[in-house]
Design a protein around this motif. Structure first.
Motif, PDB file in Angstrom:
ATOM      1  N   PRO A 172     -23.943  -9.604 -30.785  1.00 39.14           N
ATOM      2  CA  PRO A 172     -22.625 -10.194 -31.040  1.00 39.14           C
ATOM      3  C   PRO A 172     -21.534  -9.162 -30.720  1.00 39.14           C
ATOM      4  N   HIS A 173     -20.428  -9.628 -30.155  1.00 39.67           N
ATOM      5  CA  HIS A 173     -19.353  -8.706 -29.776  1.00 39.67           C
ATOM      6  C   HIS A 173     -18.016  -9.441 -29.716  1.00 39.67           C
ATOM      7  N   VAL A 174     -16.963  -8.652 -29.769  1.00 40.28           N
ATOM      8  CA  VAL A 174     -15.599  -9.186 -29.702  1.00 40.28           C
ATOM      9  C   VAL A 174     -15.122  -9.116 -28.255  1.00 40.28           C
ATOM     10  N   ASN A 182      -5.541  -6.797 -20.684  1.00 42.41           N
ATOM     11  CA  ASN A 182      -4.240  -6.131 -20.815  1.00 42.41           C
ATOM     12  C   ASN A 182      -3.697  -6.292 -22.234  1.00 42.41           C
ATOM     13  N   ALA A 183      -3.124  -5.219 -22.762  1.00 45.58           N
ATOM     14  CA  ALA A 183      -2.507  -5.280 -24.088  1.00 45.58           C
ATOM     15  C   ALA A 183      -1.453  -6.386 -24.110  1.00 45.58           C
ATOM     16  N   GLY A 184      -1.472  -7.162 -25.167  1.00 47.63           N
ATOM     17  CA  GLY A 184      -0.514  -8.259 -25.285  1.00 47.63           C
ATOM     18  C   GLY A 184      -0.917  -9.493 -24.494  1.00 47.63           C
ATOM     19  N   GLY A 185      -2.057  -9.423 -23.818  1.00 43.91           N
ATOM     20  CA  GLY A 185      -2.522 -10.541 -23.003  1.00 43.91           C
ATOM     21  C   GLY A 185      -3.163 -11.635 -23.840  1.00 43.91           C
ATOM     22  N   VAL A 186      -3.528 -12.689 -23.171  1.00 43.84           N
ATOM     23  CA  VAL A 186      -4.117 -13.847 -23.831  1.00 43.84           C
ATOM     24  C   VAL A 186      -5.384 -14.250 -23.076  1.00 43.84           C
ATOM     25  N   LEU A 187      -6.398 -14.645 -23.824  1.00 44.62           N
ATOM     26  CA  LEU A 187      -7.600 -15.222 -23.229  1.00 44.62           C
ATOM     27  C   LEU A 187      -7.380 -16.721 -23.078  1.00 44.62           C
ATOM     28  N   VAL A 188      -7.788 -17.258 -21.949  1.00 43.61           N
ATOM     29  CA  VAL A 188      -7.632 -18.694 -21.704  1.00 43.61           C
ATOM     30  C   VAL A 188      -8.986 -19.240 -21.252  1.00 43.61           C
ATOM     31  N   PHE A 189      -9.440 -20.297 -21.934  1.00 37.45           N
ATOM     32  CA  PHE A 189     -10.675 -20.954 -21.533  1.00 37.45           C
ATOM     33  C   PHE A 189     -10.636 -22.396 -22.001  1.00 37.45           C
ATOM     34  N   GLU A 190     -11.621 -23.155 -21.579  1.00 37.12           N
ATOM     35  CA  GLU A 190     -11.625 -24.576 -21.880  1.00 37.12           C
ATOM     36  C   GLU A 190     -12.868 -24.939 -22.695  1.00 37.12           C
ATOM     37  N   GLY A 228     -12.780 -30.039 -22.576  1.00 36.94           N
ATOM     38  CA  GLY A 228     -11.615 -30.565 -21.884  1.00 36.94           C
ATOM     39  C   GLY A 228     -10.289 -30.074 -22.447  1.00 36.94           C
ATOM     40  N   GLN A 229     -10.338 -29.277 -23.516  1.00 38.03           N
ATOM     41  CA  GLN A 229      -9.102 -28.771 -24.130  1.00 38.03           C
ATOM     42  C   GLN A 229      -8.929 -27.291 -23.777  1.00 38.03           C
ATOM     43  N   THR A 230      -7.753 -26.910 -23.300  1.00 39.40           N
ATOM     44  CA  THR A 230      -7.458 -25.526 -22.967  1.00 39.40           C
ATOM     45  C   THR A 230      -7.148 -24.755 -24.242  1.00 39.40           C
ATOM     46  N   ILE A 231      -7.818 -23.607 -24.373  1.00 42.41           N
ATOM     47  CA  ILE A 231      -7.666 -22.760 -25.570  1.00 42.41           C
ATOM     48  C   ILE A 231      -6.988 -21.455 -25.157  1.00 42.41           C
ATOM     49  N   TYR A 232      -6.007 -21.045 -25.948  1.00 43.53           N
ATOM     50  CA  TYR A 232      -5.321 -19.760 -25.757  1.00 43.53           C
ATOM     51  C   TYR A 232      -5.547 -18.947 -27.023  1.00 43.53           C
TER      52      TYR A 232
END
Length: 140
Positions: A77-79, A84-92, A95-99
Motif C-alpha cells: 500500500p502506498h500514497v 508538482n507541488a500544488g498539483g491535482v490528480l485527475v482520474f475517472e 464515468g465520473q471525473t475525480i480531482y
C-alpha cells in the motif's frame, strides 16, 4: 579397472562439453512458458521478456519494461501524490471525473510470471538435459 577408465572418459567428455546449444534451446523453450504466464493488457510486458545465456552453465531471464518489477513482485500500500507541488490528480471512476490531491493506493498482488514460467519448465529442462548428456556420451 576398465569400468573406472570408462567413467573417467565419460566425465571428461561432460566436463569439457559445450553446453551453450543446450542452454539456448532451454532459454527459448522456457521463454515461451514465461510469455504464457505474463499478464497481457497492451503486450508490452510480453515483448519485454528475454533471456541470455551466461557462459557455459546458466541462462538468465529478465524483463526490461520499467514497471515489470511492480507487476512481478507486487507493491505494498502506498500514497500517490501529484508530481508538482500544488498539483491535482485527475482520474475517472464509473464515468465520473475525480480531482484530488492524494490517493491511498491499496497496493497490488504479485504476479510472478517469470518465476512461474521457470517453475512450469522444470520437467522439460530436466528432460532436455538428459537427452543432451546422452548425446554427448553416445547413448541412444
Amino acid at each position: 579397472m576398465n569400468d573406472l577408465h570408462a567413467v573417467a572418459v565419460d566425465l571428461s567428455k561432460l566436463a569439457s562439453a559445450d553446453y551453450q546449444p543446450l542452454l539456448k534451446q532451454i532459454g527459448a523453450a522456457v521463454l515461451k512458458n514465461i510469455d504464457a504466464r505474463t499478464p497481457y493488457k497492451t503486450g508490452q510486458l510480453v515483448r519485454g521478456n528475454s533471456f541470455e545465456v551466461m557462459g557455459n552453465d546458466a541462462v538468465a531471464f529478465s524483463n526490461d519494461v520499467l514497471y515489470a518489477g511492480y507487476v512481478h513482485n507486487g507493491t505494498p500500500p502506498h500514497v500517490i501524490r501529484p508530481k508538482n507541488a500544488g498539483g491535482v490528480l485527475v482520474f475517472e471512476i464509473g464515468g465520473q471525473t475525480i480531482y484530488t490531491t492524494l490517493v491511498n493506493h491499496p497496493g497490488t498482488k504479485p504476479q510472478p510470471f517469470i518465476t512461474q514460467g521457470i517453475d512450469d519448465s522444470i520437467p522439460m529442462i530436466e528432460s532436455m538435459g538428459v537427452r543432451y548428456v546422452d548425446t554427448l556420451l553416445g547413448a541412444s
